[in-house]
Write a protein that holds these residues in place. Structure first.
Motif, PDB file in Angstrom:
ATOM      1  N   GLY A  20       0.811  -1.220   0.000  1.00 37.96           N
ATOM      2  CA  GLY A  20       0.000   0.000   0.000  1.00 37.96           C
ATOM      3  C   GLY A  20       0.841   1.265   0.000  1.00 37.96           C
ATOM      4  O   GLY A  20       0.568   2.201  -0.756  1.00 37.96           O
ATOM      5  N   ILE A  21       1.875   1.297   0.831  1.00 32.62           N
ATOM      6  CA  ILE A  21       2.770   2.456   0.863  1.00 32.62           C
ATOM      7  C   ILE A  21       3.419   2.649  -0.503  1.00 32.62           C
ATOM      8  O   ILE A  21       3.449   3.757  -1.049  1.00 32.62           O
ATOM      9  N   GLY A  22       3.961   1.560  -1.055  1.00 35.17           N
ATOM     10  CA  GLY A  22       4.645   1.654  -2.339  1.00 35.17           C
ATOM     11  C   GLY A  22       3.729   2.084  -3.460  1.00 35.17           C
ATOM     12  O   GLY A  22       4.093   2.934  -4.284  1.00 35.17           O
ATOM     13  N   LEU A  23       2.528   1.530  -3.496  1.00 33.10           N
ATOM     14  CA  LEU A  23       1.594   1.891  -4.562  1.00 33.10           C
ATOM     15  C   LEU A  23       1.178   3.351  -4.451  1.00 33.10           C
ATOM     16  O   LEU A  23       1.142   4.072  -5.453  1.00 33.10           O
ATOM     17  N   MET A  24       0.889   3.822  -3.237  1.00 34.31           N
ATOM     18  CA  MET A  24       0.492   5.223  -3.086  1.00 34.31           C
ATOM     19  C   MET A  24       1.644   6.154  -3.420  1.00 34.31           C
ATOM     20  O   MET A  24       1.442   7.208  -4.032  1.00 34.31           O
ATOM     21  N   ALA A  25       2.865   5.780  -3.048  1.00 31.93           N
ATOM     22  CA  ALA A  25       4.021   6.603  -3.403  1.00 31.93           C
ATOM     23  C   ALA A  25       4.187   6.666  -4.917  1.00 31.93           C
ATOM     24  O   ALA A  25       4.492   7.727  -5.471  1.00 31.93           O
ATOM     25  N   LEU A  26       3.963   5.541  -5.608  1.00 33.63           N
ATOM     26  CA  LEU A  26       4.048   5.545  -7.071  1.00 33.63           C
ATOM     27  C   LEU A  26       2.941   6.395  -7.689  1.00 33.63           C
ATOM     28  O   LEU A  26       3.184   7.132  -8.650  1.00 33.63           O
ATOM     29  N   ILE A  27       1.732   6.294  -7.156  1.00 30.65           N
ATOM     30  CA  ILE A  27       0.624   7.116  -7.662  1.00 30.65           C
ATOM     31  C   ILE A  27       0.958   8.593  -7.493  1.00 30.65           C
ATOM     32  O   ILE A  27       0.795   9.387  -8.420  1.00 30.65           O
ATOM     33  N   ASP A  28       1.445   8.963  -6.315  1.00 27.78           N
ATOM     34  CA  ASP A  28       1.842  10.349  -6.053  1.00 27.78           C
ATOM     35  C   ASP A  28       2.923  10.785  -7.035  1.00 27.78           C
ATOM     36  O   ASP A  28       2.812  11.830  -7.680  1.00 27.78           O
ATOM     37  N   GLU A  29       3.949   9.973  -7.154  1.00 26.35           N
ATOM     38  CA  GLU A  29       5.085  10.314  -8.015  1.00 26.35           C
ATOM     39  C   GLU A  29       4.668  10.428  -9.478  1.00 26.35           C
ATOM     40  O   GLU A  29       5.016  11.405 -10.150  1.00 26.35           O
ATOM     41  N   ILE A  30       3.929   9.473  -9.967  1.00 25.91           N
ATOM     42  CA  ILE A  30       3.561   9.466 -11.387  1.00 25.91           C
ATOM     43  C   ILE A  30       2.581  10.594 -11.711  1.00 25.91           C
ATOM     44  O   ILE A  30       2.780  11.349 -12.661  1.00 25.91           O
ATOM     45  N   ILE A  31       1.532  10.729 -10.907  1.00 28.77           N
ATOM     46  CA  ILE A  31       0.493  11.721 -11.229  1.00 28.77           C
ATOM     47  C   ILE A  31       0.932  13.143 -10.878  1.00 28.77           C
ATOM     48  O   ILE A  31       0.916  14.034 -11.722  1.00 28.77           O
ATOM     49  N   PHE A  32       1.332  13.369  -9.621  1.00 28.67           N
ATOM     50  CA  PHE A  32       1.559  14.743  -9.165  1.00 28.67           C
ATOM     51  C   PHE A  32       2.961  15.267  -9.464  1.00 28.67           C
ATOM     52  O   PHE A  32       3.144  16.461  -9.641  1.00 28.67           O
ATOM     53  N   HIS A  33       3.951  14.376  -9.503  1.00 30.63           N
ATOM     54  CA  HIS A  33       5.320  14.817  -9.765  1.00 30.63           C
ATOM     55  C   HIS A  33       5.625  14.833 -11.258  1.00 30.63           C
ATOM     56  O   HIS A  33       6.265  15.769 -11.745  1.00 30.63           O
ATOM     57  N   GLN A  34       5.192  13.804 -11.981  1.00 30.89           N
ATOM     58  CA  GLN A  34       5.588  13.678 -13.378  1.00 30.89           C
ATOM     59  C   GLN A  34       4.539  14.195 -14.357  1.00 30.89           C
ATOM     60  O   GLN A  34       4.839  15.034 -15.198  1.00 30.89           O
ATOM     61  N   ILE A  35       3.307  13.706 -14.271  1.00 26.48           N
ATOM     62  CA  ILE A  35       2.288  14.098 -15.252  1.00 26.48           C
ATOM     63  C   ILE A  35       1.842  15.542 -15.037  1.00 26.48           C
ATOM     64  O   ILE A  35       1.887  16.363 -15.957  1.00 26.48           O
ATOM     65  N   LEU A  36       1.389  15.866 -13.829  1.00 27.44           N
ATOM     66  CA  LEU A  36       0.911  17.226 -13.560  1.00 27.44           C
ATOM     67  C   LEU A  36       2.048  18.198 -13.263  1.00 27.44           C
ATOM     68  O   LEU A  36       1.882  19.408 -13.420  1.00 27.44           O
TER      69      LEU A  36
END
Length: 152
Positions: A20-36
């Motif tokens: 869960g921690i890893g998946l949420m960190a990836l979601i944060d990183e991919i969506i908010f850091h990279q895409i947006l």
């Protein structure tokens, strides 16, 4: 006759939380850091350091996802998985990461904000309420899983 094995509750919890921690960190990183591109993990330095900090967060997230999945596979192989406990732990990991990021990283350490150049309060509320909701779901599911285990 095939004897039913006792679930390894501790390993189910650790596996689910790491995943869960890893998946949420990836979601944060991919969506908010990279895409947006709203922020980097560490925003108080050069763009190079911001991107480097994102890479380190990605490495941590991938490690947590892989560790959680390897543990899950081992639980399945040993027939010691307890699905409802694992799912509850997964939600606890999701919400725990989200709240930690929102409270510790955003507010206490102030290493980055959700977004810059906007009124931050709605973003902070959305971020932390989402984390609290996911964590609450996990806690409720964990209570149900414990009752299920006790009922046998």
């Amino acid at each position: 006759m095939h004897e039913k094995k006792t679930p390894d509750i501790r390993s189910n919890i650790i596996s689910g939380i790491f995943f869960g921690i890893g998946l949420m960190a990836l979601i944060d990183e991919i969506i908010f850091h990279q895409i947006l591109q709203w922020h980097h993990f560490y925003d108080h330095s050069t763009p190079f350091i911001g991107i480097l900090s994102d890479g380190l967060l990605n490495a941590f997230a991938l490690f947590a996802v892989v560790l959680g999945l390897f543990m899950f596979a081992d639980l399945n192989r040993r027939e010691r998985r307890h699905a409802s406990t694992w799912v509850a732990s997964f939600f606890i990991g999701l919400g725990g990461f989200q709240l930690f990021d929102g409270i510790v990283n955003h507010k206490l350490l102030q290493i980055h904000q959700v977004r810059y150049g906007v009124e931050i309060l709605p973003y902070d509320l959305a971020w932390n309420i989402t984390g609290a909701l996911l964590l609450s779901i996990g806690i409720v599911l964990m209570i149900r899983a414990r009752k299920q285990r006790q009922a046998g």
